[in-house]
Write a protein that holds these residues in place. Structure first.
Motif, PDB file in Angstrom:
ATOM      1  N   THR A  44       7.128  -1.756   3.275  1.00 30.27           N
ATOM      2  CA  THR A  44       7.345  -2.218   4.644  1.00 30.27           C
ATOM      3  C   THR A  44       6.378  -3.359   4.939  1.00 30.27           C
ATOM      4  OG1 THR A  44       5.754  -0.638   5.554  1.00 30.27           O
ATOM      5  CG2 THR A  44       8.046   0.102   5.326  1.00 30.27           C
ATOM      6  N   GLU A  45       6.653  -4.064   6.033  1.00 30.87           N
ATOM      7  CA  GLU A  45       5.780  -5.177   6.391  1.00 30.87           C
ATOM      8  C   GLU A  45       4.382  -4.677   6.714  1.00 30.87           C
ATOM      9  OE1 GLU A  45       4.683  -8.945   6.564  1.00 30.87           O
ATOM     10  OE2 GLU A  45       6.705  -8.251   6.028  1.00 30.87           O
ATOM     11  N   GLU A  46       4.299  -3.476   7.317  1.00 26.01           N
ATOM     12  CA  GLU A  46       2.986  -2.934   7.653  1.00 26.01           C
ATOM     13  C   GLU A  46       2.192  -2.588   6.397  1.00 26.01           C
ATOM     14  OE1 GLU A  46       5.820  -1.946   8.891  1.00 26.01           O
ATOM     15  OE2 GLU A  46       5.688  -2.740  10.940  1.00 26.01           O
ATOM     16  N   ALA A  47       2.895  -2.237   5.308  1.00 30.15           N
ATOM     17  CA  ALA A  47       2.210  -1.845   4.074  1.00 30.15           C
ATOM     18  C   ALA A  47       1.928  -3.020   3.153  1.00 30.15           C
ATOM     19  CB  ALA A  47       3.050  -0.801   3.322  1.00 30.15           C
ATOM     20  N   ARG A  48       2.423  -4.204   3.479  1.00 31.19           N
ATOM     21  CA  ARG A  48       2.231  -5.360   2.589  1.00 31.19           C
ATOM     22  C   ARG A  48       0.755  -5.754   2.542  1.00 31.19           C
ATOM     23  NH1 ARG A  48       6.055  -9.046   1.265  1.00 31.19           N
ATOM     24  NH2 ARG A  48       7.296  -8.428   3.092  1.00 31.19           N
ATOM     25  N   MET A  49       0.230  -5.865   1.297  1.00 30.14           N
ATOM     26  CA  MET A  49      -1.171  -6.233   1.110  1.00 30.14           C
ATOM     27  C   MET A  49      -1.330  -7.626   0.507  1.00 30.14           C
ATOM     28  SD  MET A  49      -2.747  -2.667  -0.357  1.00 30.14           S
ATOM     29  CE  MET A  49      -4.439  -3.234  -0.207  1.00 30.14           C
ATOM     30  N   HIS A  50      -0.361  -8.063  -0.257  1.00 31.63           N
ATOM     31  CA  HIS A  50      -0.482  -9.361  -0.933  1.00 31.63           C
ATOM     32  C   HIS A  50       0.899  -9.900  -1.233  1.00 31.63           C
ATOM     33  CE1 HIS A  50      -1.759 -12.462  -3.762  1.00 31.63           C
ATOM     34  NE2 HIS A  50      -0.884 -11.979  -4.625  1.00 31.63           N
ATOM     35  N   SER A  51       1.035 -11.209  -1.117  1.00 26.29           N
ATOM     36  CA  SER A  51       2.285 -11.885  -1.473  1.00 26.29           C
ATOM     37  C   SER A  51       1.940 -13.235  -2.052  1.00 26.29           C
ATOM     38  CB  SER A  51       3.192 -12.047  -0.249  1.00 26.29           C
ATOM     39  OG  SER A  51       4.391 -12.723  -0.593  1.00 26.29           O
ATOM     40  N   SER A  52       2.393 -13.475  -3.303  1.00 22.78           N
ATOM     41  CA  SER A  52       2.110 -14.764  -3.934  1.00 22.78           C
ATOM     42  C   SER A  52       2.952 -15.847  -3.289  1.00 22.78           C
ATOM     43  CB  SER A  52       2.399 -14.694  -5.435  1.00 22.78           C
ATOM     44  OG  SER A  52       3.778 -14.483  -5.652  1.00 22.78           O
ATOM     45  N   SER A  53       2.505 -17.097  -3.458  1.00 18.66           N
ATOM     46  CA  SER A  53       3.188 -18.219  -2.812  1.00 18.66           C
ATOM     47  C   SER A  53       4.304 -18.791  -3.647  1.00 18.66           C
ATOM     48  CB  SER A  53       2.163 -19.325  -2.521  1.00 18.66           C
ATOM     49  OG  SER A  53       1.560 -19.750  -3.734  1.00 18.66           O
ATOM     50  N   SER A  54       4.508 -18.265  -4.872  1.00 16.06           N
ATOM     51  CA  SER A  54       5.548 -18.810  -5.741  1.00 16.06           C
ATOM     52  C   SER A  54       6.930 -18.514  -5.176  1.00 16.06           C
ATOM     53  CB  SER A  54       5.419 -18.200  -7.144  1.00 16.06           C
ATOM     54  OG  SER A  54       6.448 -18.652  -7.975  1.00 16.06           O
ATOM     55  N   GLU A  55       7.802 -19.493  -5.281  1.00 17.76           N
ATOM     56  CA  GLU A  55       9.157 -19.342  -4.755  1.00 17.76           C
ATOM     57  C   GLU A  55      10.016 -18.530  -5.729  1.00 17.76           C
ATOM     58  OE1 GLU A  55      13.018 -22.104  -3.539  1.00 17.76           O
ATOM     59  OE2 GLU A  55      11.120 -23.011  -4.162  1.00 17.76           O
ATOM     60  N   ALA A  56      10.670 -17.473  -5.237  1.00 19.87           N
ATOM     61  CA  ALA A  56      11.509 -16.627  -6.077  1.00 19.87           C
ATOM     62  C   ALA A  56      12.809 -17.348  -6.429  1.00 19.87           C
ATOM     63  CB  ALA A  56      11.819 -15.297  -5.384  1.00 19.87           C
TER      64      ALA A  56
ATOM     65  N   THR B  32       2.474  -0.229  -4.782  1.00 20.98           N
ATOM     66  CA  THR B  32       3.828  -0.584  -5.212  1.00 20.98           C
ATOM     67  C   THR B  32       3.903  -2.092  -5.402  1.00 20.98           C
ATOM     68  OG1 THR B  32       4.805   1.304  -4.052  1.00 20.98           O
ATOM     69  CG2 THR B  32       6.279  -0.528  -4.644  1.00 20.98           C
ATOM     70  N   LEU B  33       4.353  -2.507  -6.603  1.00 26.30           N
ATOM     71  CA  LEU B  33       4.451  -3.922  -6.938  1.00 26.30           C
ATOM     72  C   LEU B  33       5.922  -4.321  -7.007  1.00 26.30           C
ATOM     73  CD1 LEU B  33       1.557  -3.088  -7.929  1.00 26.30           C
ATOM     74  CD2 LEU B  33       1.815  -4.825  -9.707  1.00 26.30           C
ATOM     75  N   ALA B  34       6.306  -5.307  -6.214  1.00 25.42           N
ATOM     76  CA  ALA B  34       7.652  -5.889  -6.275  1.00 25.42           C
ATOM     77  C   ALA B  34       7.522  -7.245  -6.962  1.00 25.42           C
ATOM     78  CB  ALA B  34       8.249  -6.039  -4.881  1.00 25.42           C
ATOM     79  N   VAL B  35       8.115  -7.367  -8.136  1.00 25.44           N
ATOM     80  CA  VAL B  35       7.933  -8.569  -8.950  1.00 25.44           C
ATOM     81  C   VAL B  35       9.279  -9.237  -9.188  1.00 25.44           C
ATOM     82  CG1 VAL B  35       6.816  -9.503 -10.999  1.00 25.44           C
ATOM     83  CG2 VAL B  35       6.108  -7.282 -10.121  1.00 25.44           C
TER      84      VAL B  35
ATOM     85  N   ASP C  33       0.852  -1.182   0.000  1.00 24.89           N
ATOM     86  CA  ASP C  33       0.000   0.000   0.000  1.00 24.89           C
ATOM     87  C   ASP C  33       0.889   1.233   0.000  1.00 24.89           C
ATOM     88  OD1 ASP C  33      -2.261   1.578   0.145  1.00 24.89           O
ATOM     89  OD2 ASP C  33      -2.253   1.596   2.335  1.00 24.89           O
ATOM     90  N   GLY C  34       0.685   2.122  -0.971  1.00 25.12           N
ATOM     91  CA  GLY C  34       1.497   3.329  -1.045  1.00 25.12           C
ATOM     92  C   GLY C  34       2.813   3.083  -1.771  1.00 25.12           C
ATOM     93  N   VAL C  35       3.818   3.916  -1.452  1.00 22.34           N
ATOM     94  CA  VAL C  35       5.101   3.856  -2.163  1.00 22.34           C
ATOM     95  C   VAL C  35       6.217   3.306  -1.302  1.00 22.34           C
ATOM     96  CG1 VAL C  35       4.473   5.742  -3.713  1.00 22.34           C
ATOM     97  CG2 VAL C  35       5.575   6.270  -1.530  1.00 22.34           C
ATOM     98  N   THR C  36       5.912   2.895  -0.076  1.00 18.03           N
ATOM     99  CA  THR C  36       6.944   2.321   0.791  1.00 18.03           C
ATOM    100  C   THR C  36       6.705   0.824   0.918  1.00 18.03           C
ATOM    101  OG1 THR C  36       5.632   2.764   2.774  1.00 18.03           O
ATOM    102  CG2 THR C  36       7.207   4.459   2.080  1.00 18.03           C
TER     103      THR C  36
END
Length: 722
Positions: free
Chosen positions: A265-277, A298-301, A260-263
């Motif tokens: 952080t763990e508090e801002a995390r809204m979704h995380s896929s289960s695929s292993e990086a 913010t999307l980290a892919v 959520d937003g542009v930072t």
């Protein structure tokens, strides 16, 4: 005098070594260069595919949010078109939308009314009189303005917990509601925990709001909007449910985190896929920020576990192994045959030049363009263009209509475009054409234009409607891939020709060596002691093994070049021929070979397919303990246009950690004293399968548990594979 007489002799002996060493260094250097280019090409391919997948998932998120915004606009239209919408009318309308089937991730559609503080008691009494005796506005407390969720469909299960909740009392929701009201636009909230959540499987959530004003009027000023707001139409979302299915069938290709937003952080995390990086592809990781109804995500892919499997990573290793092997063979030939050093050096030099010219250029694809729509009348003139078209060209509707749009077509394409359109217009037929169209910034972009005839209510022809998409990136990629494919094909052909020439020329000196060793063995049989006889036998055996290895290399290089051309043939006939060649081995080992399944008709090289089946069945019979009776099962199946053959045995099995080495050049997992062979059989099998556009692999639970070899070949093959 001694110095002068020994100098030329020394140089004559040193010269072949120097030349062979130089050729070895040059060949290894060329191999290193080609290997590095192949690695770079592979990284570019991965980057192009990864960026495309990232753009695709962002587009899907934005499209899904746009669709949900349209749902809220539809509900707003319901309230604006009616003096009063009761709970039953609201339920019926939402039921017709079938949100559980058509809009994944949405928890419901709700109506939250504004309750001034002086009307709070009257409001609560009215709702209780409607059949909800326990109704109240939550949370308790004195506030200037209250809001209350009155309608929320489907009004069951989790959604019952939201009835009467004052969303305006919570800061994150209040900001989104206030922005929506002040701007008279759709807005989404930041990260929240929905009141529908229970204690199990809690997900991050967000809400989408659309304001509804008094008298169904859109007021101009912020003060007027604040004074006349009566309710919000809204939709709650659970983030993981919202993201379900966004990635499509290849969702496991990407490891996606949304903040959520542009930072981040763990508090801002809204979704995380289960695929292993994949740490090995860290250079592909990217961070993108997208705007959703005025709110930033913010999307980290990063690449997921299955992404790496979709592109073959073995080509650089094959090039390195083949190049190193051929370099050693070339240096050995030149060292043994000094008289042929000039020819070999020229061949190595030519190979180096050709391989260096095979480097391909890749450019990164641009973002895909939106759809452009136009409509023409029965007089063939275009009279309407959608906003996307006008935004694309930067022109007005008056400038574009009456075929003014042709001014934006590239001069080289204009006449072709007119001829194509008029030809199909006169025949009243659909058409498709590609041309370059000038964008608002002056840049020409390739357009794929589809036109379809229109008819009026009486079935009379009334013109055309067309839709266009920007295909500039696709054409660029096709050119790049075609250039790379041609260069890679030339490089592989040169390597194959090089292996064939080297192997063919090396057999003659080996035959000479073996023949003279055999003559020595016969002539000195009575003069040599046992040790020398054994040494001579070792030398003769080594020459024979070297000759067998060269024959295997010749067989490998002949695949696709010196074998029978592909014909339409019965695969069962190739199996029968292979079993006939193996009759002696089957009888000696008392092997039990069982054949099952349907054997299809396939376009294939008959001798290659026979050789493939013969090698795999022979291995299944061969690799057994001496006291064990071989049991071999050969099963043929077809599925989705793929022919699959499984050859299973009860033999010595394979250590799973060693399976990846099976199909490499000269790879042997067992000692020659236990099982003979030169380690080229499975490499040849892999070569034959790949020549037919297929793939091959091995399976085993471990040593002593048998093994299974599987290959797949497409039933409908592309002739380009020849």
């Amino acid at each position: 005098m001694p110095i002068h007489s020994s100098g030329p002799s020394f140089l004559r002996h040193l010269f072949p070594l120097l030349i062979s060493s130089l050729v070895l260094l040059l060949s290894l250097g060329a191999t290193f260069g080609v290997w590095k280019n192949a690695e770079a090409d592979l990284e570019r391919n991965l980057k192009i595919d990864f960026d495309f997948r990232v753009r695709e998932i962002i587009d899907r998120i934005e499209q899904r949010m746009a669709a949900y915004e349209q749902v809220l606009l539809g509900v707003k239209g319901l309230f604006m078109s009616s003096d009063h919408v009761d709970r039953n009318e609201f339920r019926i309308y939402v039921d017709t939308l079938k949100i559980d089937r058509n809009f994944p991730g949405i928890q419901g559609i709700g109506f939250s009314v504004v309750v001034p503080s002086h009307d709070k008691d009257k409001h609560i009494a009215d709702i209780r009189n409607q059949g909800f005796p326990d109704y109240s506005i939550r949370p308790e407390g004195e506030r200037d303005i209250y809001s209350s969720i009155l309608y929320l469909e489907p009004f069951v299960d989790r959604n019952l917990r939201a009835f009467g909740y004052d969303m305006y009392s919570e800061p994150v929701r209040r900001k989104a509601m206030a922005d929506s009201r002040d701007l008279s636009q759709t807005r989404i909230s930041g990260k929240v925990i929905l009141v529908q959540e229970t204690d199990e499987a809690v997900q991050a959530g967000f809400l989408m709001y659309l304001p509804l004003f008094r008298d169904n009027v859109t007021y101009e000023s912020v003060e007027e909007r604040r004074s006349n707001i009566v309710a919000w139409i809204y939709a709650p979302f659970r983030m993981d449910d919202f993201m379900a299915g966004v990635g499509g069938e290849r969702a496991s290709d990407l490891n996606l985190e949304i903040f959520d937003g542009v930072t981040m952080t763990e508090e801002a995390r809204m979704h995380s896929s289960s695929s292993e990086a994949l740490s090995s592809l860290y250079y592909l990781n990217t961070i993108r920020t997208i705007d959703i109804d005025g709110h930033a995500w913010t999307l980290a892919v990063s690449p997921g576990a299955s992404f790496k499997q979709r592109i073959s990573l073995d080509k650089p290793r094959y090039i390195a192994a083949a190049g190193a092997t051929l370099s050693v063979l070339l240096a050995t030939i030149i060292w043994q045959l000094a008289s042929g050093r000039a020819r070999a050096l020229a061949l190595a030099t030519e190979m180096t030049r050709e391989l260096r010219e095979s480097e391909a250029r890749f450019r990164q694809m641009a973002d895909s363009a939106p759809v452009l729509i136009w409509i023409s009348g029965a007089d063939s003139r275009c009279f309407w263009f959608n906003k996307v078209w006008l935004d694309f060209t930067g022109r007005t509707l008056d400038q574009e209509k009456d075929n003014g749009w042709l001014e934006g077509v590239h001069p080289d394409d204009r006449q072709r475009c007119i001829d194509c359109y008029l030809d199909h217009f006169n025949r009243r037929e659909p058409f498709r054409m590609e041309y370059r169209l000038r964008r608002f910034d002056g840049d020409y972009r390739w357009i794929d234009d589809h036109g379809v005839p229109r008819v009026d209510d009486h079935g009379n022809f009334s013109g055309y409607i067309g839709s266009c998409t920007d295909i500039t990136e696709r054409r660029q990629v096709e050119t790049i891939l075609r250039t790379h494919s041609e260069a890679l094909t030339r490089s592989n052909a040169d390597l194959e020709q090089f292996a064939y020439s080297v192997s063919h020329d090396m057999r003659q000196p080996l035959r000479t060596i073996a023949g003279h060793l055999h003559l020595l063995e016969l002539g000195l049989a009575e003069q040599l002691d046992e040790d020398n006889k054994e040494n001579l036998a070792f030398a003769l055996d080594g020459a024979k093994r070297m000759d067998a290895m060269i024959v295997s290399l010749l067989d490998y290089s002949r695949v696709g070049r010196k074998t029978e051309p592909k014909i339409c043939m019965e695969t069962r006939e190739s199996l029968n021929e292979a079993l006939k060649f193996l009759e002696v081995e089957i009888e000696e080992k008392r092997a039990d070979v069982v054949v099952q399944g349907d054997w299809p008709v396939l376009s294939a090289s008959r001798d290659e397919l026979t050789r493939l089946l013969q090698n795999l069945i022979a291995n299944a019979i061969k690799y057994h303990d001496s006291e064990e009776v071989p049991h071999v099962t050969v099963v043929s199946t077809e599925h989705a246009g793929i022919w699959r053959v499984r050859i299973a045995d009860n033999g010595i099995g394979i250590d799973p950690k060693q399976i990846d080495k099976l199909f490499q050049f000269f790879s042997r997992l067992q000692s020659r004293a236990r099982f003979d062979g030169n380690g080229m059989g499975l490499a040849l099998c892999r070569r034959i399968v790949e020549h037919h556009g297929g793939r091959i692999w091995a399976e085993s639970e471990g040593e002593g548990k048998g093994s299974t070899f599987v290959f797949e070949i497409p039933l409908a093959q592309n002739n380009a594979s020849d």
